[in-house]
Enzyme design. Sequence first.
Site, PDB file in Angstrom:
ATOM      1  N   ASN A 140       0.877  -1.161   0.000  1.00 53.42           N
ATOM      2  CA  ASN A 140       0.000   0.000   0.000  1.00 53.42           C
ATOM      3  C   ASN A 140       0.919   1.216   0.000  1.00 53.42           C
ATOM      4  O   ASN A 140       1.731   1.362   0.904  1.00 53.42           O
ATOM      5  CB  ASN A 140      -0.864  -0.052   1.271  1.00 53.42           C
ATOM      6  CG  ASN A 140      -1.583   1.253   1.571  1.00 53.42           C
ATOM      7  OD1 ASN A 140      -1.837   1.556   2.723  1.00 53.42           O
ATOM      8  ND2 ASN A 140      -1.914   2.010   0.563  1.00 53.42           N
ATOM      9  N   GLY A 141       0.833   2.037  -1.009  1.00 52.58           N
ATOM     10  CA  GLY A 141       1.676   3.234  -1.004  1.00 52.58           C
ATOM     11  C   GLY A 141       2.006   3.726  -2.393  1.00 52.58           C
ATOM     12  O   GLY A 141       1.428   3.301  -3.389  1.00 52.58           O
ATOM     13  N   THR A 145      -7.338  15.006  21.180  1.00 57.60           N
ATOM     14  CA  THR A 145      -7.109  15.989  20.115  1.00 57.60           C
ATOM     15  C   THR A 145      -7.263  15.354  18.723  1.00 57.60           C
ATOM     16  O   THR A 145      -7.719  15.991  17.780  1.00 57.60           O
ATOM     17  CB  THR A 145      -5.736  16.688  20.274  1.00 57.60           C
ATOM     18  OG1 THR A 145      -5.684  17.794  19.395  1.00 57.60           O
ATOM     19  CG2 THR A 145      -4.576  15.766  20.012  1.00 57.60           C
TER      20      THR A 145
END
Length: 561
Positions: A75-76, A337
């Site tokens: 994946n990439g 966050t």
Amino acid sequence: MCGIWALFGSDECLSVQCLSAMKIAHRGPDAFRFENVNGFTNCCFGFHRLAIVDQLYGMQPIRVKKFPYLWLCYNGEIYNFKQLQKQFGFDYQTLVDGEVILHLYNRGGIEQTASMLDGVFAFILLDTANRKVFLGRDTYGVRPLFKVLTEDGFLGVCSEAKGLINLKHSMSSCPKVEPFLPGHYEVLDLKPSGKVASVELVKFHSCKDEPLHVAYDTLENLNAGLDLETVKSNIRLLFENAVRKRLMSHRRIGCLLSGGLDSSLVASVVLKLMKESSINYPFQTFAIGMEDSPDLLAARKVAAHIGSEHHEVIFNSEEGIQAIEEVIFTLETYDITTVRASVGMYLVSKYIRKKSDSVVIFSGEGSDELTQGYIYFHKAPSPEEAMEESERLLKELYLFDVLRADRTTAAHGLELRVPFLDHRFTSYYLSLPAELRIPKNGVEKHLLRESFQDSNLLPKEILWRPKEAFSDGITSLKKSWFSILQEHIDLQVDDLLLEKAAEKFPFNPPKTKEGYYYRQIFEKHYPGRADWLPHYWMPRWIEATDPSARTLKHYKSATKE
């Protein structure tokens, strides 16, 4: 961007296990393949494809006639596959950038392979001739990878943890699923039974080191010297190069635009280089916010300045609150966050998928960590400590901002591109003297801003716009997103529950109702997996009880516009 999944040594029927692979179908909406490994009846690969490069021959696992014993699922995007082909005379059978992994491995083994890849990647490489399995992940973990390895040698690997947690295996306890560490590769022996044994885990690249593939880079040598003009010129050159190589795509390119320095700089450089490369469709930019959001106003200014086809996504507090459970399930984290900032990114990605045909999406991720952009850096005790903190943040990106950026876009079948995390750009920036990189004259990221001061890429008020946290900038200055969330959650979590939080959740116990609320949702979907998050993201060097920049005492003085 796609979804990879593989099992080695499964005790259970593979057709049952394969249902787990469908948990990551969102990562590759274009096609799916499930393939057993010849000679190893209990080993298989699953692949969900988002076709970005070589739409005809890009299915995986990739196998080529030259190396029939090699199987690759990755994946990439490997940006230097053509340079490496030229350098080493590789004979490619497809147009797929990842094919270079097979050729590099055949030429020099796994260590050279991982070190030579310029790009973002997570891969599973199987060598049936030598009975080896290799796992690898890029320096910053821009592409995700999780694994489960049991004591008896059953290995499961997946782009997201949700594809591994329900695997069937003959064990009394639940096997541990954990993130694969960025910048590492692992070597495993494949036994005749299909089970594996880990041989070694190797760190092949550290963010401070200049990567090995620089030797074969097409960019000319940088100017030597540390005088300010030379440094600024090198920063501009390397950043443009980082964007240029990421234009590699057969699908339409767009950009997230918050109106902050980072995404604005990315958008303006992308548009400039698209014109130079004669990519002539209108360049789309996407901003999200509530009515009266400072981000929307700033993004509008940038879009008008650079001439993009600009889209605004307006959402209200109810829509944001309703998305929280879906967002936490998507993220696989309960970090406060991260959850706050993910809601806006999740909703804007949903819009991009439904209302546009942009698939490759640029963003400004990684800049705050690299260039000391967080407001708390104003309080760093020394340039050296600021430098150490910057490196720590970069190492942990895969747990926080990079995780958010990947999951929220991948959830809607989009591919994210992050030029600020380019290996060569980051290693140069981190090599600069510590005092050059700290906030200056009350302005964070001063060196980055100064480097583009005379470029006319952005309006001056945007180039020098103070830092605004993404989760705050999408809402009005009158009322922050975290306040809206806290008011809603206050009614959902009883005081007594919070008092007993440490008993119920001994690991990373939540200290606020908001933290408790997110943790409850996380535990509902991923019970007992709290250790995926080693600690909450919080500012340093100050007495902070909340991760939002708007709660810090020095926020107002740092953000006079």
